[in-house]
Design a protein around this motif. Structure first.
Motif, short mmCIF file in Angstrom:
data_model
loop_
_atom_site.label_atom_id
_atom_site.label_comp_id
_atom_site.label_asym_id
_atom_site.label_seq_id
_atom_site.Cartn_x
_atom_site.Cartn_y
_atom_site.Cartn_z
N TRP A 1 -47.04 55.54 -74.67
CA TRP A 1 -47.22 54.28 -73.94
C TRP A 1 -47.10 53.11 -74.89
O TRP A 1 -47.48 53.20 -76.05
CB TRP A 1 -48.61 54.20 -73.30
N THR A 2 -46.67 52.01 -74.35
CA THR A 2 -46.66 50.75 -75.07
C THR A 2 -47.36 49.72 -74.19
O THR A 2 -47.04 49.61 -73.00
CB THR A 2 -45.21 50.28 -75.36
N ALA A 3 -48.29 49.00 -74.76
CA ALA A 3 -48.99 47.94 -74.02
C ALA A 3 -48.42 46.60 -74.42
O ALA A 3 -48.28 46.30 -75.61
CB ALA A 3 -50.49 47.99 -74.32
N ALA A 4 -48.08 45.78 -73.42
CA ALA A 4 -47.48 44.47 -73.68
C ALA A 4 -48.52 43.36 -73.81
O ALA A 4 -48.34 42.43 -74.58
CB ALA A 4 -46.49 44.11 -72.58
N ARG A 5 -49.60 43.47 -73.03
CA ARG A 5 -50.65 42.46 -73.08
C ARG A 5 -51.92 42.99 -72.44
O ARG A 5 -51.88 43.94 -71.66
CB ARG A 5 -50.20 41.17 -72.39
N PRO A 6 -53.05 42.36 -72.75
CA PRO A 6 -54.30 42.75 -72.08
C PRO A 6 -54.27 42.34 -70.60
O PRO A 6 -53.52 41.45 -70.21
CB PRO A 6 -55.39 41.97 -72.82
N VAL A 7 -55.10 42.99 -69.82
CA VAL A 7 -55.17 42.72 -68.38
C VAL A 7 -56.53 42.10 -68.07
O VAL A 7 -57.57 42.65 -68.42
CB VAL A 7 -54.97 44.02 -67.57
N ARG A 8 -56.49 40.94 -67.41
CA ARG A 8 -57.74 40.27 -67.02
C ARG A 8 -58.48 41.08 -65.95
O ARG A 8 -57.86 41.79 -65.16
CB ARG A 8 -57.46 38.87 -66.51
N ARG A 9 -59.76 40.94 -65.94
CA ARG A 9 -60.63 41.69 -65.03
C ARG A 9 -60.26 41.50 -63.56
O ARG A 9 -60.39 42.41 -62.76
CB ARG A 9 -62.08 41.28 -65.29
#
Length: 125
Positions: A70-78
């Protein structure tokens, strides 16, 4: 070749989707289980909650992963809704074992936030 299950008949090219968002209570429970502070709640979702929609889709197929990247592009807001999709890229049976591979994506607010691949086996559902 196809497999049947919760999502109907699955063949190469099938795309399975599922969307979810988390309540503050669910985020607090996840943080508490991980030993993280729950007051105040984090602005961003714990990574495990972000990828959980993919595991839900895999679980619907009785999927056992042999390899995931997996690659994460950005954090996810709640407060963001997550939309997950698994696109089947391989499906074959060898020696009675059904092998499957996916391209996986998770979007939040229209942005691609997780992208990856997974391969493994599926059992009877």
């Amino acid at each position: 070749m196809s497999v049947s299950g919760v999502h109907g008949d699955i063949v190469v090219g099938s795309v399975l989707t599922w969307s979810t968002s988390y309540t503050d209570e669910e985020v607090a429970r996840c943080c508490a289980l991980a030993g993280r502070p729950t007051d105040p709640l984090p602005d961003y979702l714990p990574y495990l909650l972000v990828v959980a929609p993919l595991t839900k889709l895999g679980g619907d197929l009785n999927y056992l992963s042999g390899r995931m990247t997996w690659t994460a592009a950005r954090p996810v807001r709640r407060n963001e809704t997550l939309s997950a999709e698994l696109a089947v890229t391989r499906l074959d049976t060898v020696d009675g074992v059904t092998r499957i591979a996916f391209d996986a994506r998770i979007r939040a607010s229209g942005d691609l936030v997780i992208e990856g691949h997974s391969r493994g086996v599926v059992g009877p559902v």
